[in-house]
Scaffold this motif. Structure first.
Motif, PDB file in Angstrom:
ATOM      1  N   ASN A  39      -5.010   0.106   6.487  1.00  0.00           N
ATOM      2  CA  ASN A  39      -6.365   0.637   6.438  1.00  0.00           C
ATOM      3  C   ASN A  39      -6.328   2.104   6.027  1.00  0.00           C
ATOM      4  O   ASN A  39      -6.948   2.493   5.047  1.00  0.00           O
ATOM      5  CB  ASN A  39      -7.078   0.454   7.777  1.00  0.00           C
ATOM      6  N   THR A  40      -5.567   2.908   6.776  1.00  0.00           N
ATOM      7  CA  THR A  40      -5.512   4.350   6.495  1.00  0.00           C
ATOM      8  C   THR A  40      -4.098   4.927   6.498  1.00  0.00           C
ATOM      9  O   THR A  40      -3.897   6.029   6.018  1.00  0.00           O
ATOM     10  CB  THR A  40      -6.325   5.146   7.542  1.00  0.00           C
ATOM     11  N   SER A  41      -3.127   4.221   7.012  1.00  0.00           N
ATOM     12  CA  SER A  41      -1.773   4.750   7.247  1.00  0.00           C
ATOM     13  C   SER A  41      -0.925   4.760   5.976  1.00  0.00           C
ATOM     14  O   SER A  41       0.034   4.000   5.840  1.00  0.00           O
ATOM     15  CB  SER A  41      -1.077   3.947   8.335  1.00  0.00           C
ATOM     16  N   VAL A  59      -4.603   0.390   0.085  1.00  0.00           N
ATOM     17  CA  VAL A  59      -5.154   1.131   1.217  1.00  0.00           C
ATOM     18  C   VAL A  59      -6.632   0.787   1.257  1.00  0.00           C
ATOM     19  O   VAL A  59      -7.365   1.050   0.301  1.00  0.00           O
ATOM     20  CB  VAL A  59      -4.951   2.652   1.065  1.00  0.00           C
ATOM     21  N   ASP A  61      -9.117   1.950   3.088  1.00  0.00           N
ATOM     22  CA  ASP A  61     -10.017   3.102   3.214  1.00  0.00           C
ATOM     23  C   ASP A  61     -10.037   3.888   1.899  1.00  0.00           C
ATOM     24  O   ASP A  61      -9.083   4.591   1.574  1.00  0.00           O
ATOM     25  CB  ASP A  61      -9.554   3.991   4.366  1.00  0.00           C
ATOM     26  N   SER A  63     -11.515   6.508   1.112  1.00  0.00           N
ATOM     27  CA  SER A  63     -11.469   7.972   1.247  1.00  0.00           C
ATOM     28  C   SER A  63     -10.037   8.489   1.132  1.00  0.00           C
ATOM     29  O   SER A  63      -9.824   9.650   0.800  1.00  0.00           O
ATOM     30  CB  SER A  63     -12.079   8.418   2.576  1.00  0.00           C
ATOM     31  N   LYS A  64      -9.051   7.638   1.354  1.00  0.00           N
ATOM     32  CA  LYS A  64      -7.649   8.044   1.227  1.00  0.00           C
ATOM     33  C   LYS A  64      -7.250   8.240  -0.233  1.00  0.00           C
ATOM     34  O   LYS A  64      -6.205   8.806  -0.522  1.00  0.00           O
ATOM     35  CB  LYS A  64      -6.725   7.024   1.889  1.00  0.00           C
ATOM     36  N   ASP A  67      -6.300  11.736  -1.143  1.00  0.00           N
ATOM     37  CA  ASP A  67      -5.068  12.347  -0.661  1.00  0.00           C
ATOM     38  C   ASP A  67      -4.191  12.769  -1.832  1.00  0.00           C
ATOM     39  O   ASP A  67      -4.138  12.090  -2.854  1.00  0.00           O
ATOM     40  CB  ASP A  67      -4.273  11.366   0.206  1.00  0.00           C
ATOM     41  N   PHE A  79      -7.163   0.948  -3.871  1.00  0.00           N
ATOM     42  CA  PHE A  79      -7.961   1.325  -2.705  1.00  0.00           C
ATOM     43  C   PHE A  79      -9.188   0.447  -2.568  1.00  0.00           C
ATOM     44  O   PHE A  79      -9.755   0.001  -3.562  1.00  0.00           O
ATOM     45  CB  PHE A  79      -8.400   2.792  -2.840  1.00  0.00           C
TER      46      PHE A  79
END
Length: 141
Positions: A39-41, A59, A61, A63-64, A67, A79
């Motif tokens: 999910n986010t890791s 991923v 999420d 929003s990642k 990154d 994503f």
């Protein structure tokens, strides 16, 4: 000719995902990971992808995607929830381990079954929310 089963692990950073990695470590002659999601890791995803040489990475999420890591490695990673569903249908996969948490796992479970994959379901919410859909699909396979 390899008789190894190709696996996708949805939710690789959680408890079930980690246990699945342990099983593959012990049975690498029979199992091969071809895709994985978190999910986010992102860090855990990348660590596992390096260890098992996995190229299909997602991923959930979106929003990642902002990154620094993701921008530097944009060809390696997808994503969003739509990408998770696509991963559940990955052509070269034989088995989809659905270790997603919550109702998010329902769509991936359905996609895997419709694609004719073996579904190893560790997401009870899929059955609670969508058992009327998933159980008949599983019986068809």
């Amino acid at each position: 000719m390899s008789s190894r089963k190709n696996i996708v692990i949805l939710g690789v950073s959680g408890s079930i995902g980690s246990q699945t990695l342990d099983i593959v470590r012990k049975h690498g002659d029979k199992l091969n990971i071809v895709g994985m999601s978190v999910n986010t890791s992102v860090d855990k995803l990348m660590e596992a992808s390096r260890e098992f040489e996995v190229s299909h990475l997602v991923v959930a999420d979106k929003s990642k995607a902002c990154d620094d890591f993701a921008l530097q490695n944009k060809d390696l990673i997808c994503f969003g929830q739509e990408a998770v569903i696509e991963l559940a249908k990955l052509k070269e996969a034989d088995i989809i381990v659905n270790a997603l948490s919550g109702a998010a796992g329902l769509y991936a479970s359905e996609a895997a079954l419709r694609a004719g994959k073996i579904l190893a379901l560790a997401n009870k919410e899929s059955l609670v929310v969508g058992g009327d859909i998933l159980i008949p699909l599983a019986k068809e396979q």
